[in-house]
Design a protein around this motif. Sequence first.
Motif, PDB file in Angstrom:
ATOM      1  N   SER A  22      35.989  14.204 -91.352  1.00 31.32           N
ATOM      2  CA  SER A  22      34.813  13.831 -91.920  1.00 31.32           C
ATOM      3  C   SER A  22      35.056  13.669 -93.510  1.00 31.32           C
ATOM      4  O   SER A  22      34.693  12.840 -94.136  1.00 31.32           O
ATOM      5  CB  SER A  22      33.615  14.087 -91.261  1.00 31.32           C
ATOM      6  N   GLN A  23      35.385  15.101 -93.680  1.00 36.63           N
ATOM      7  CA  GLN A  23      35.616  15.075 -95.162  1.00 36.63           C
ATOM      8  C   GLN A  23      36.810  14.080 -95.688  1.00 36.63           C
ATOM      9  O   GLN A  23      36.601  13.667 -96.894  1.00 36.63           O
ATOM     10  CB  GLN A  23      36.261  16.688 -95.626  1.00 36.63           C
ATOM     11  N   THR A  24      37.746  14.023 -94.904  1.00 35.12           N
ATOM     12  CA  THR A  24      38.896  13.292 -95.459  1.00 35.12           C
ATOM     13  C   THR A  24      38.488  11.749 -95.672  1.00 35.12           C
ATOM     14  O   THR A  24      38.733  10.845 -96.558  1.00 35.12           O
ATOM     15  CB  THR A  24      40.115  13.236 -94.442  1.00 35.12           C
ATOM     16  N   LEU A  25      37.896  11.329 -94.662  1.00 36.15           N
ATOM     17  CA  LEU A  25      36.924   9.918 -94.521  1.00 36.15           C
ATOM     18  C   LEU A  25      35.925   9.648 -95.629  1.00 36.15           C
ATOM     19  O   LEU A  25      36.089   8.841 -96.261  1.00 36.15           O
ATOM     20  CB  LEU A  25      36.306   9.753 -93.385  1.00 36.15           C
ATOM     21  N   PHE A  26      35.201  10.851 -96.054  1.00 33.98           N
ATOM     22  CA  PHE A  26      34.298  10.623 -97.326  1.00 33.98           C
ATOM     23  C   PHE A  26      35.096  10.181 -98.586  1.00 33.98           C
ATOM     24  O   PHE A  26      34.817   9.778 -99.245  1.00 33.98           O
ATOM     25  CB  PHE A  26      33.592  11.956 -97.273  1.00 33.98           C
ATOM     26  N   ARG A  27      36.133  11.238 -98.606  1.00 30.02           N
ATOM     27  CA  ARG A  27      37.055  11.115 -99.958  1.00 30.02           C
ATOM     28  C   ARG A  27      37.650   9.647 -99.830  1.00 30.02           C
ATOM     29  O   ARG A  27      37.625   9.055-100.992  1.00 30.02           O
ATOM     30  CB  ARG A  27      38.084  12.294-100.101  1.00 30.02           C
TER      31      ARG A  27
END
Length: 69
Positions: A22-27
């Motif tokens: 999820s954090q990777t997708l946000f970035r």
Amino acid sequence: MEAKELREMSDDQLLATLKDTSQTLFRLKIQSQTERLDVPTELKRNRRIIARIKTVQNERAQAKTQESN
């Protein structure tokens, strides 16, 4: 990451993987708005991984509910 690999993970590992993805997708979403992505298919890949993780979590939750009934 395939669904088979996800099903072999523990619940804690699934949560950690979900959080990281999820954090990777946000970035990646932020980066796609501000500049050009090196690999545009990463957005799609990360969305699909998140969907697979949530599917495995729902399967486990349904199995627990059926066991208790």
